[in-house]
Design an enzyme around this catalytic site. Sequence first.
Site, PDB file in Angstrom:
ATOM      1  N   GLU A 143       0.840  -1.192   0.000  1.00 30.69           N
ATOM      2  CA  GLU A 143       0.000   0.000   0.000  1.00 30.69           C
ATOM      3  C   GLU A 143       0.880   1.249   0.000  1.00 30.69           C
ATOM      4  OE1 GLU A 143      -3.821   2.098   0.783  1.00 30.69           O
ATOM      5  OE2 GLU A 143      -2.718   0.934  -0.694  1.00 30.69           O
ATOM      6  N   ASP A 203      -2.392  -5.092   0.881  1.00 30.95           N
ATOM      7  CA  ASP A 203      -1.707  -3.972   1.535  1.00 30.95           C
ATOM      8  C   ASP A 203      -0.302  -4.325   2.014  1.00 30.95           C
ATOM      9  OD1 ASP A 203      -3.879  -2.076   1.366  1.00 30.95           O
ATOM     10  OD2 ASP A 203      -4.910  -3.297   2.866  1.00 30.95           O
TER      11      ASP A 203
END
Length: 252
Positions: A80, A108
């Site tokens: 992310e 992420d």
Amino acid sequence: MEDFVRQCFNPMIVELAEKAMKEYGEDLKIETNKFAAICTHLEVCFMYSDFHFINEQGESIIVELDDPNALLKHRFEIIEGRDRTMAWTVVNSICNTTGAEKPKFLPDLYDYKENRFIEIGVTRREVHIYYLEKANKIKSEKTHIHIFSFTGEEMATKADYTLDEESRARIKTRLFTIRQEMASRGLWDSFVSPREAKKQLKKDLKSQEQCAGSPTKVSRRTSPALRILEPMWMDSNRTATLRASFLKCPKK
């Protein structure tokens, strides 16, 4: 809301959020709630990774102070915060190196200890509802899901919370603080309710004085997660700025 975000989050997080919204053609001047949500999600991802390493024996350890003599590997790979092209490059590299199954959607984080991708969620609603939405979207048992709420609740795949209790408490405390700071400025209701958000947007367009002139306090703690991202999205002239740690919301 925009002023609040700029004063209460690290400038590097704000910049990453701006780039993400620009990449998807979104206007942060209009989508101020999304701007706040993206910054919050980024900070949680960085806090999730902070201070977690794997030592020479392959054990997961927590180190809060840099030790140049320690042969440590970061436990989490942060995906992310990168642009989509670079993020997929990182994911493909991880899959080729570890043999992990390539996810359909960008996750992420990647956990080198548990050898799995992680999807982090931060919700203003009930955690179990948001968890189910994430699970239905991802449709993969290989990606681990961990949801946090602004009320201190959390939910994770098979009740496996990955992090130790203290690390998770740090994240929950930060989320609760953000909620309290928003509420003290009359922003929380609009952050939760789309209808209230429209009302707040009209107020914001009329006046940009919210939070203006408030002194910004900077914590001296360095964020290792932000340091990890440096080679990927920062140039050398901005290293000093990068090393500034997370900003705290100014008190009223």
